[in-house]
Design a protein around this motif. Sequence first.
Motif, PDB file in Angstrom:
ATOM      1  N   PHE A 118       0.835  -1.201   0.000  1.00 44.74           N
ATOM      2  CA  PHE A 118       0.000   0.000   0.000  1.00 44.74           C
ATOM      3  C   PHE A 118       0.863   1.242   0.000  1.00 44.74           C
ATOM      4  N   GLU A 178       4.053   1.505  -0.837  1.00 42.70           N
ATOM      5  CA  GLU A 178       4.845   1.644  -2.063  1.00 42.70           C
ATOM      6  C   GLU A 178       3.971   2.143  -3.203  1.00 42.70           C
ATOM      7  N   ALA A 179       2.762   1.590  -3.305  1.00 42.13           N
ATOM      8  CA  ALA A 179       1.874   2.010  -4.389  1.00 42.13           C
ATOM      9  C   ALA A 179       1.598   3.501  -4.282  1.00 42.13           C
ATOM     10  N   SER A 180       1.393   3.949  -3.056  1.00 46.96           N
ATOM     11  CA  SER A 180       1.084   5.358  -2.865  1.00 46.96           C
ATOM     12  C   SER A 180       2.276   6.240  -3.249  1.00 46.96           C
ATOM     13  N   TYR A 181       3.450   5.869  -2.769  1.00 43.32           N
ATOM     14  CA  TYR A 181       4.637   6.657  -3.116  1.00 43.32           C
ATOM     15  C   TYR A 181       4.880   6.617  -4.619  1.00 43.32           C
ATOM     16  N   ALA A 182       4.673   5.440  -5.226  1.00 46.02           N
ATOM     17  CA  ALA A 182       4.938   5.304  -6.649  1.00 46.02           C
ATOM     18  C   ALA A 182       3.992   6.148  -7.487  1.00 46.02           C
ATOM     19  N   LEU A 183       2.838   6.530  -6.902  1.00 51.61           N
ATOM     20  CA  LEU A 183       1.905   7.384  -7.644  1.00 51.61           C
ATOM     21  C   LEU A 183       2.215   8.856  -7.431  1.00 51.61           C
ATOM     22  N   GLY A 184       3.282   9.122  -6.710  1.00 50.66           N
ATOM     23  CA  GLY A 184       3.675  10.508  -6.520  1.00 50.66           C
ATOM     24  C   GLY A 184       3.111  11.145  -5.266  1.00 50.66           C
ATOM     25  N   ALA A 185       2.684  10.333  -4.311  1.00 51.52           N
ATOM     26  CA  ALA A 185       2.198  10.896  -3.056  1.00 51.52           C
ATOM     27  C   ALA A 185       3.395  11.248  -2.180  1.00 51.52           C
ATOM     28  N   ASN A 186       3.257  12.316  -1.413  1.00 46.41           N
ATOM     29  CA  ASN A 186       4.316  12.575  -0.439  1.00 46.41           C
ATOM     30  C   ASN A 186       3.989  11.836   0.854  1.00 46.41           C
ATOM     31  N   GLN A 215       0.595  12.658   2.578  1.00 47.03           N
ATOM     32  CA  GLN A 215      -0.558  12.105   1.855  1.00 47.03           C
ATOM     33  C   GLN A 215      -0.643  10.598   2.058  1.00 47.03           C
ATOM     34  N   THR A 216       0.503   9.950   2.013  1.00 44.49           N
ATOM     35  CA  THR A 216       0.503   8.499   2.189  1.00 44.49           C
ATOM     36  C   THR A 216      -0.009   8.122   3.578  1.00 44.49           C
ATOM     37  N   ARG A 248      -3.929   9.289   3.749  1.00 40.22           N
ATOM     38  CA  ARG A 248      -4.922   8.717   2.845  1.00 40.22           C
ATOM     39  C   ARG A 248      -4.827   7.207   2.714  1.00 40.22           C
ATOM     40  N   VAL A 249      -3.691   6.638   3.057  1.00 40.57           N
ATOM     41  CA  VAL A 249      -3.560   5.187   2.887  1.00 40.57           C
ATOM     42  C   VAL A 249      -3.298   4.487   4.224  1.00 40.57           C
ATOM     43  N   MET A 272      12.305   4.695  -6.045  1.00 45.29           N
ATOM     44  CA  MET A 272      11.639   4.005  -4.940  1.00 45.29           C
ATOM     45  C   MET A 272      12.646   3.568  -3.887  1.00 45.29           C
ATOM     46  N   VAL A 309       8.401  13.717  -6.133  1.00 39.75           N
ATOM     47  CA  VAL A 309       6.963  13.533  -6.334  1.00 39.75           C
ATOM     48  C   VAL A 309       6.634  13.674  -7.822  1.00 39.75           C
ATOM     49  N   ARG A 326       7.928  10.705  -9.835  1.00 38.58           N
ATOM     50  CA  ARG A 326       7.125   9.481  -9.724  1.00 38.58           C
ATOM     51  C   ARG A 326       5.806   9.603 -10.464  1.00 38.58           C
ATOM     52  N   PHE A 341       3.624  -3.318  -9.341  1.00 43.33           N
ATOM     53  CA  PHE A 341       4.441  -4.167  -8.478  1.00 43.33           C
ATOM     54  C   PHE A 341       4.193  -5.651  -8.722  1.00 43.33           C
ATOM     55  N   PHE A 356      -5.409  -0.422  -3.100  1.00 42.42           N
ATOM     56  CA  PHE A 356      -5.701   0.087  -1.766  1.00 42.42           C
ATOM     57  C   PHE A 356      -7.013  -0.529  -1.282  1.00 42.42           C
ATOM     58  N   TYR A 384      -7.044   7.950  -6.834  1.00 44.32           N
ATOM     59  CA  TYR A 384      -6.061   8.316  -5.803  1.00 44.32           C
ATOM     60  C   TYR A 384      -4.957   9.217  -6.342  1.00 44.32           C
ATOM     61  N   ILE A 441      -4.335  13.091  -5.081  1.00 45.75           N
ATOM     62  CA  ILE A 441      -3.136  13.600  -4.399  1.00 45.75           C
ATOM     63  C   ILE A 441      -2.425  14.631  -5.246  1.00 45.75           C
TER      64      ILE A 441
END
Lengths: 488, 278
Positions: free
Chosen positions: A365, A367-375, A378-379, A382-383, B79, B108, B111, B118, B124, B134, B138
Amino acid sequence: METFAPDVSSLPAAHPRARRLSADAAIKTFFASNAFVAIVVLALITVFLVREGFGFFGENLKGIRLYRRAGLEYVDILRATAQRHSLLSRELSQIRLQESDANALAAFDQFATGFSDAADDLSGIVSDTGDQALALREQGATDPNAVTALRVAETRFDQTAPVMKDKIDNLIATAPQLPTARAQHSFEKWKQNARVYLASFPETSQKLHAWNPNEPVPAYRAITSFLFGREWITASFWQDWYGIIPLLVGSIMVAAVALALAVPLGVASAIYVSEIAARGEKSLIKPYIEFIAAIPSVVLGFFGIAVVGQAVRAASHMSIFHWVPFFPISERLNVFTAGSLLALMAVPTIFTLSEDALRNVPRGFKEASYALGANRLQTIARVLVPASLSGIVSASLLGLGRVIGETMVVLLCAGNRIAIPDFTQGVGAFFQPVHTMTGIIAQEMGEVVRGSIHYRALFMVGLVLFLLTLGINYLAQKFVARFRMTIG
Amino acid sequence: MVSLLKMPDSLQQHLRRETNEPPNEPREIAVEIDDVDFAYGAHQVLFDVDLAIPPRAVTAFIGPSGCGKTTLLRCINRMNDLIDGARLTQGSIKIDNVDINAPEVDVVDLRRRVGMVFQKSNPFPKSIYENIAYGLRIAGVKKRRAIDEAVEKSLRAAALWDEVKDRLEKNAFGLSGGQQQRLCIARALAVEPQVVLMDEPCSALDPIATAKIEELIHQLKSEYTIIIVTHNMQQAGRVSDSTAFFYLGRLIEFDATEKIFSNPGEKRTEDYITGRFG
């Protein structure tokens, strides 16, 4: 237990397989018996609490019936009126403090004395009748005719009330003017209250006439007077009341303050430790917070009296805080003092369990959030927090369970005044002393006679407490189960 | 221009053949990996990796476990920043001629341009809709219409729209494994990246779901630069245009996929592909 152990006796003793089985069975029995002992002890506690507690209702009903038969209830109708009168007198002295003009004060004092004296006859009736009723109760109120002797009081009241009303009406008509506007305003309000009071006399008289000593007390009163009773009065010369409400309210208020402080603190530090802190910080913060749990509660309570209570009161007297409506506070030991220390005790529980919940959020969860550009923020918001929410809620509930059940700190710091705080003060109610369910048991259990109604009442309080914590823990487990499902 | 030289001739020819471009025209490079050394603390895992990844094509990273292919993949969207002590000790990775590790680069933003899928599908614990939304939320997108459109577009792009359009508000965990993985691809596409990194995206899926994803990859390469790490030789052969073979943290060979699988230039590549080790 027999179900676990295979029947070994039928096998030849020398057989190695049988030997191994019996060792296996012994291990099983050992663990099973430990679990069994825990369950049996819990069951015994429940049975014991219920057995000791339930006798309370019978005795309570007896007490309430005697209260009616001996005429104490009758006297309390009169007493309520007398009490209203003295409350009005007290309000007068409050108004007096708002006035500074000497001339006006002299006239006002005369008025106040006149008002206070007007109740002399009423007080006389109350005290005479009260003595009679007490004597009746001593005898067990076996003679139904004896109560009729009490009822002279209603005739006396009917004679006194109009005289009183005239006196007070006259007083109000000739009441002095107060030069200070604020004082005059309060005084006008007081006059209105006084008129309402005077108008209630016929109603009181009616109640007195309608009162019937032989009217049966319904059995449910034994339970309702406990569960909804607003008074906990014990060992009084008059009537004992065992109402749990003031204690329940006290416990809930203290717990609310504790949770309001401990949940943000515990969850925020859990988030910090699990997501933000560097490894060095983590190894410092985690044991440090968990160490708080090791501080004996009596030490915390002591700290609460000596430091927190003192500091809060001192702060409330400082001029920069004068804008706070209910400051300055007069009581050092109050809901807030106890609550803030209990918060300290709940933080380790909430912190540890929330941190576990956060750490158990699958790495994917994050990693997915960070990989989408969340800081990071936010991670987290929101997650991570939503994904571990049920874990955090159950951590908070377990913290609540701990707070409700905690005794020493509240006994030392809550102020131990058995009264429902005055909620008309708003938030100020949280700076008044209260007593709690745990506190009352600890304080009174040592002094009561074993088997007396008071002793049983304390057991009932214990039972309510037990059910409350049981319910909280059950809820917490429910949330944990939901947590597992959503992550599944 | 210089890095173009790093692209093997056969690969250049291969790519030209595919796109019917005249030879000797300078080619774009999507991701330029320049003499990269990478270490987790004191433990170095990549040695002097030099690689130019072509745009709008599929590049496969293959090699035995522990050869550093996933590490390299995770360097491309940084990452590895999440791991304490992990860092590039030498060299650079450039996207659009900008060093992604330069201090002024916003990670940010990087990415958002380099999406990732993955190994294990990781939707989520939210609704299907919210999973896709999502990345947009963000990024500060507030308009419901814009989000609705992006959700539909990316679900269509991931060939999932028809299967889920009636249950967008249902929890994503209710989807099958293959659907979940396509949802993750859709989620990555929603923010419109240039490059999509895929870390063994089919390793947990059955053959039918795998086939769907492979077909999807094939469709996506017209718009996206795709880099895929895989353990499955046949998959690399099926989906990729060029293949890089890694061994013990070094890039052994990088060439057109046909060439790698039919006529590898290195003995070790041949040994690995024919299953003699790995």
